[in-house]
Design a protein around this motif. Sequence first.
Motif, PDB file in Angstrom:
ATOM      1  N   GLN A   1       3.486   0.962 -14.087  1.00  0.00           N
ATOM      2  CA  GLN A   1       3.696   2.261 -14.607  1.00  0.00           C
ATOM      3  C   GLN A   1       4.440   3.546 -13.625  1.00  0.00           C
ATOM      4  O   GLN A   1       5.105   4.047 -13.954  1.00  0.00           O
ATOM      5  N   LYS A   2       3.835   3.188 -12.503  1.00  0.00           N
ATOM      6  CA  LYS A   2       4.466   4.324 -11.367  1.00  0.00           C
ATOM      7  C   LYS A   2       5.734   3.782 -11.031  1.00  0.00           C
ATOM      8  O   LYS A   2       6.806   4.813 -10.700  1.00  0.00           O
ATOM      9  N   ARG A   3       6.174   2.344 -10.931  1.00  0.00           N
ATOM     10  CA  ARG A   3       7.290   2.119 -10.644  1.00  0.00           C
ATOM     11  C   ARG A   3       8.309   2.571 -11.639  1.00  0.00           C
ATOM     12  O   ARG A   3       9.480   2.766 -11.380  1.00  0.00           O
ATOM     13  N   MET A   4       7.944   2.485 -13.074  1.00  0.00           N
ATOM     14  CA  MET A   4       8.873   2.785 -14.097  1.00  0.00           C
ATOM     15  C   MET A   4       9.173   4.121 -14.077  1.00  0.00           C
ATOM     16  O   MET A   4      10.079   4.569 -14.303  1.00  0.00           O
TER      17      MET A   4
ATOM     18  N   GLU B   1       0.664  -1.087  -0.133  1.00  0.00           N
ATOM     19  CA  GLU B   1      -0.006   0.077   0.249  1.00  0.00           C
ATOM     20  C   GLU B   1       0.727   1.233   0.132  1.00  0.00           C
ATOM     21  O   GLU B   1       0.734   1.865   0.944  1.00  0.00           O
ATOM     22  N   GLY B   2       1.772   1.697  -0.968  1.00  0.00           N
ATOM     23  CA  GLY B   2       2.558   2.648  -1.306  1.00  0.00           C
ATOM     24  C   GLY B   2       2.252   3.086  -2.272  1.00  0.00           C
ATOM     25  O   GLY B   2       1.244   3.067  -3.140  1.00  0.00           O
ATOM     26  N   PRO B   3       3.165   4.092  -2.643  1.00  0.00           N
ATOM     27  CA  PRO B   3       2.843   5.244  -3.852  1.00  0.00           C
ATOM     28  C   PRO B   3       3.123   4.319  -5.093  1.00  0.00           C
ATOM     29  O   PRO B   3       2.700   4.869  -6.179  1.00  0.00           O
ATOM     30  N   PHE B   4       3.899   3.218  -5.092  1.00  0.00           N
ATOM     31  CA  PHE B   4       4.140   2.548  -6.466  1.00  0.00           C
ATOM     32  C   PHE B   4       3.451   1.432  -6.387  1.00  0.00           C
ATOM     33  O   PHE B   4       4.023   0.257  -6.635  1.00  0.00           O
ATOM     34  N   ASP B   5       2.293   1.461  -6.579  1.00  0.00           N
ATOM     35  CA  ASP B   5       1.111   0.466  -6.756  1.00  0.00           C
ATOM     36  C   ASP B   5       1.136  -0.100  -8.037  1.00  0.00           C
ATOM     37  O   ASP B   5       0.008  -1.092  -8.316  1.00  0.00           O
TER      38      ASP B   5
END
Length: 189
Positions: free
Chosen positions: A177-180, A170-174
């Motif tokens: 695409q956000k992780r990339m 439950e973090g900002p990189f869920d």
Amino acid sequence: RTRTLVMASCTSAQTTHVTRVSRVSRSVKTTRHSITPRAVHEVAQVAAGGGMTAFFALAGVAAVATAGATKRIEARMEEAMDVAKSKGIDLSDLYYDFDLPGDAYPFGDAEGMDWVPKDWKPPKKGDMKYLPSRMLGMVQVRISLYDLLQECEQKNIDVSDVCVPFEGYEGPFDTNQKRMMELRKRLGK
């Protein structure tokens, strides 16, 4: 360069005035062309008779274009899967890993399921979970993410907070695409 705007006005059944207005010089030139009622009737017949022909021609073009696009997507998907396998990217979660019984319906029992096609069969082990276009997108995202992770590893950039399993996260990189985006930001891209 001048652009020409053409306006037509009918003054009688047989004569049409064609007016050309130049947008640059604002000059007006008028010419007369005679259009007979017979010519109008012939054009109307061709348009009416050719309507169905045009419709079927467009339908045929659309069918051929769709078939061509499907083949291109499938070819690109095979290429992407080969690249993913050569890089050691796990794609097993994109395929069914179990067999459903032969009479199983997607959303419950067969009663009231008249909308399900007669030739529908439940997925079997090894069948794709998604349609080819979505599958292609998912594989391409995984390849891009893998390449970014390799770059971060080569430059000794810590990505341990980004590369965590999705289950229970439950973090900002869920999303991938956000992780990339975060990896690109850390790489300075």
